[in-house]
Design a protein around this motif. Structure first.
Motif, short mmCIF file in Angstrom:
data_model
loop_
_atom_site.label_atom_id
_atom_site.label_comp_id
_atom_site.label_asym_id
_atom_site.label_seq_id
_atom_site.Cartn_x
_atom_site.Cartn_y
_atom_site.Cartn_z
N LYS A 229 0.84 -1.03 -0.03
CA LYS A 229 -0.02 0.06 -0.20
C LYS A 229 0.83 1.43 0.02
N LYS A 230 0.31 2.31 -0.71
CA LYS A 230 1.06 3.56 -0.60
C LYS A 230 1.35 4.13 0.63
N PHE A 231 2.49 4.67 1.09
CA PHE A 231 2.85 5.00 2.56
C PHE A 231 2.87 6.57 2.18
N ASP A 232 1.72 7.29 2.83
CA ASP A 232 1.66 8.67 2.69
C ASP A 232 2.67 9.39 3.10
N GLY A 233 3.21 8.95 4.28
CA GLY A 233 4.28 9.76 5.03
C GLY A 233 5.68 9.47 4.60
N TYR A 234 5.94 9.17 3.33
CA TYR A 234 7.15 8.73 2.86
C TYR A 234 7.90 10.05 2.81
N TRP A 235 9.24 9.96 3.33
CA TRP A 235 10.23 11.22 3.48
C TRP A 235 10.58 11.82 1.96
N ASN A 236 10.88 10.95 1.03
CA ASN A 236 11.35 11.22 -0.11
C ASN A 236 10.45 12.00 -1.02
N THR A 237 10.51 13.30 -1.51
CA THR A 237 9.55 13.71 -2.03
C THR A 237 9.82 13.34 -3.79
N GLU A 238 10.97 13.06 -4.05
CA GLU A 238 11.34 12.76 -5.39
C GLU A 238 10.49 11.22 -5.72
N LEU A 239 10.59 10.47 -4.83
CA LEU A 239 10.19 9.19 -5.16
C LEU A 239 8.76 9.00 -4.34
N LYS A 240 7.87 9.84 -4.32
CA LYS A 240 6.44 9.72 -3.84
C LYS A 240 5.63 8.63 -4.65
N PRO A 241 4.96 7.57 -4.09
CA PRO A 241 4.50 6.51 -5.22
C PRO A 241 3.41 7.24 -5.99
N LYS A 242 3.03 6.78 -7.35
CA LYS A 242 2.10 7.39 -7.94
C LYS A 242 0.86 6.27 -8.06
N ALA A 243 1.19 5.00 -7.52
CA ALA A 243 0.19 4.20 -7.43
C ALA A 243 -0.39 3.89 -5.96
N GLY A 244 -1.55 3.70 -5.79
CA GLY A 244 -2.10 3.57 -4.35
C GLY A 244 -1.83 2.17 -3.75
N GLN A 245 -1.61 1.26 -4.84
CA GLN A 245 -1.49 -0.10 -4.51
C GLN A 245 -0.90 -0.78 -5.49
N VAL A 246 0.17 -1.96 -5.03
CA VAL A 246 0.78 -2.82 -5.94
C VAL A 246 0.52 -4.31 -5.36
N LYS A 247 0.13 -4.95 -6.37
CA LYS A 247 -0.12 -6.28 -6.06
C LYS A 247 0.72 -7.51 -7.00
N PHE A 248 1.52 -8.12 -6.05
CA PHE A 248 2.39 -9.29 -6.52
C PHE A 248 1.56 -10.39 -6.56
N VAL A 249 1.68 -10.97 -7.86
CA VAL A 249 0.99 -12.38 -8.06
C VAL A 249 2.16 -13.43 -8.20
N PHE A 250 1.99 -14.50 -7.81
CA PHE A 250 3.13 -15.55 -7.65
C PHE A 250 2.70 -16.47 -9.01
N LEU A 251 3.42 -16.55 -10.18
CA LEU A 251 3.17 -17.11 -11.29
C LEU A 251 4.62 -17.97 -11.67
N SER A 252 4.63 -19.33 -11.18
CA SER A 252 5.89 -20.02 -11.33
C SER A 252 5.95 -20.51 -12.66
N ASP A 253 5.02 -20.57 -13.47
CA ASP A 253 5.20 -21.10 -14.82
C ASP A 253 5.38 -20.18 -15.71
N ALA A 254 6.29 -20.26 -16.58
CA ALA A 254 6.74 -19.05 -17.56
C ALA A 254 5.52 -19.00 -18.35
N THR A 255 5.15 -19.77 -19.12
CA THR A 255 3.92 -19.67 -20.15
C THR A 255 2.72 -18.88 -19.37
N THR A 256 2.56 -19.21 -18.15
CA THR A 256 1.19 -18.57 -17.51
C THR A 256 1.72 -17.21 -17.31
N ARG A 257 2.75 -16.70 -16.98
CA ARG A 257 3.12 -15.40 -16.86
C ARG A 257 3.14 -14.69 -18.37
N VAL A 258 3.68 -15.18 -19.40
CA VAL A 258 3.62 -14.72 -20.63
C VAL A 258 2.20 -14.37 -20.99
#
Length: 546
Positions: A229-258
């Motif tokens: 989740k985006k951290f609104d209190g982040y100190w570095n103004t040059e790298l403030k997140p542009k996304a509210g959320q990032v979801k990582f999905v675990f896809l072990s099969d290479a074909t599935t990822r593609v």
């Protein structure tokens, strides 16, 4: 890959190790047209046009933990890079700059003093102090913790708070690598209170982490996904997140990822399967980019008591491996044959006048099966068995194993490919007993700092990562000389000496390099393609596309 450290270099940690990033410092993509198709490195994708609510990112394997002391591979590192921060920062151009340490000094050859950045808050709102830095760094030195980065601290005598926002590290001897490592997981800072409270649950789906990065830990559905989740209190103004959320999905099969890239099910991902470069390069679902890397694919000689214990036989085997063919068939033509165990960009800190000579003044082993066979015959190893370990991770891994098998046959050896599960393959990097009976296994070894000692230091006598037990006193002294001086010219000279010895004796066989790859779907843009995504908060730069 380093002392216990990089089980990441491990075959991409057994999951993608072979897709593993290890080094693609391909700085000259058109250097060898015979190796395959040309390609272009991208420093920066188009800047984001605005913010985005969320995006989904594919990752080839689920981390076993988010505890920074065990973050020695691609899955945990590319997540933690956006959640936790280190004293220094490894940037996409492979330079290093201050981060949670606003500055640092080296008042004596055995002293490093870090000024801690004021006003930085952890995700729970508490303020970062020197106490947190001391607690975080000292964990690597605790045998009960078993840090994968313990080698970074082998010359550390003490780590103490010398002011509310100052930490002083005392060394037993000069160590020019230590400070650079503060940009890796070695220098990651966590709340001392969180570490004490979470105990053994720290870094788990239950315990999570509490750091200072642009995103905070959200949730972790074991076997499925992990959300930041985006951290609104982040100190570095040059790298403030542009996304509210990032979801990582675990896809072990290479074909599935593609397929997930093509369908838009996921918005992007690092380490694109090489056999999908053409497909994704012409996709209407997004764009494939290549960036700077620090990885080299290499065969580790893990048994020096067998036929490969003879240096001449190792040379013969390397000369019989069709490395250009591997680049073309296994890496989709995107890459180049490696003449060294490190990429050219690892010498960027060397004096400019010395750099070209260092890179070029190494032993070369051109493809010559006939001559290789003659060398092997003189060594008297005809018909001797060698075992080549591999794992069914992707087509690239399979092609490498087959090419090495073919080369071994060409010089008169009796090779056998032993296919291991990803889990068992990973143990080759952590357990000496697992390597018993194995003569060769593949790694994609990436560096985490811009220094050749990141690799050559791993081959010193007795090092955990010296998997074959190779030993050369002259090499060890050259490595120690390089690590023990802060003078750039002297360090480069000693490191170059170590490199020449390693390439003369070939405890590891360099195969090829290829660039970092990343696919961005049509919804997102902004990332800087680089191997530094393992430590740099890349997700903060991703936002909506125009």
């Amino acid at each position: 890959m380093r002392a216990v450290r990089r089980v990441a270099g491990t075959l991409l940690a057994a999951s993608a190790v072979l897709i593993t990033s290890a080094c693609s410092g391909t700085a000259n993509p058109d250097k060898d047209a015979d190796a395959g198709t040309s390609y272009k490195l991208t420093k920066q994708t188009p800047a984001a046009a605005g913010d985005i609510d969320s995006f989904t990112w594919s990752i080839y394997g689920e981390p076993s933990s988010l505890d920074y002391v065990y973050a020695y591979d691609y899955p945990p590192n590319q997540i933690l890079a956006n959640v936790c921060e280190s004293l220094l920062r490894w940037n996409p151009d492979l330079t290093t700059s201050p981060n949670l340490a606003s500055s640092f000094t080296n008042p004596t050859p055995t002293t490093w003093v870090y000024k801690i950045r004021p006003g930085v808050r952890f995700h729970d709102g508490t303020v970062l102090t020197a106490k947190d830095v001391v607690a975080s760094l000292r964990r690597h030195m605790d045998p009960a913790v078993g840090s994968a980065w313990e080698n970074t601290f082998r010359n550390v005598k003490s780590i103490d708070m010398t002011g509310p926002l100052e930490v002083t590290v005392k060394l037993t001897k000069p160590d020019a690598v230590f400070n650079q490592e503060m940009a890796t997981s070695s220098g990651t800072i966590e709340s001392a209170a969180t570490l004490a409270k979470a105990g053994k649950d720290y870094g788990s789906p239950k315990g999570g982490v509490n750091c200072t990065g642009p995103f905070s830990f959200g949730s972790w559905a074991s076997g499925q996904s992990l959300t930041l989740k985006k951290f609104d209190g982040y100190w570095n103004t040059e790298l403030k997140p542009k996304a509210g959320q990032v979801k990582f999905v675990f896809l072990s099969d290479a074909t599935t990822r593609v397929n997930a890239f093509q369908s838009g099910e996921v918005d992007g991902g690092w380490m694109v399967p090489a056999d999908a470069y053409d497909q994704l390069g012409s996709s209407t679902a997004g764009k494939l980019y290549y960036g700077v890397n620090s990885t080299v694919a290499e065969e580790i000689v893990s048994n020096l008591k067998g036929p490969l214990g003879d240096t001449e036989v190792r040379k013969a085997l390397l000369m019989a491996i069709d490395r250009k063919g591997i680049v073309k068939a296994g890496a989709g033509g995107v890459g180049e044959v490696a003449d060294s165990l490190v990429t050219d960009n690892m010498w960027d800190q060397a004096p400019p006048a010395d750099r070209k000579a260092i890179i070029e003044d190494v032993p070369h082993y051109p493809y010559d099966p006939a001559k290789a066979k003659e060398i092997a015959e003189k060594a008297g190893v005809k018909g001797e068995r060698i075992v080549i370990a591999t794992s069914p991770l992707d087509s690239q891994t399979t092609i490498v194993a087959q090419a090495v098998e073919q080369a071994a046959k060409a010089i008169g050896l009796d090779p056998k490919i032993e296919t291991l599960s990803p889990e068992k393959y990973s143990t080759l990097f952590t357990d000496a007993a697992a390597r018993k009976g194995v003569d060769l296994f593949l790694t994609f070894w990436y560096t985490s700092i811009t220094d050749p000692l990141d690799v050559y230091g791993s081959l010193e006598t007795g090092m955990f990562t010296n998997y074959g037990g190779w030993s050369n006193k002259e090499f060890d002294q050259a490595v120690e000389d390089a690590a023990g001086t802060y003078d750039p010219a002297a360090r480069a000279g000693a490191s170059a000496k170590a490199q020449k010895i390693a390439l003369r004796e070939l405890p590891w066989l360099p195969l090829y390099t290829q660039p970092t790859s990343v696919f961005l779907g049509n919804r997102i843009t902004g990332v800087q393609p680089s191997v530094a995504h393992l430590y740099y908060p890349w997700a903060a730069e991703i936002g909506a596309k125009k």
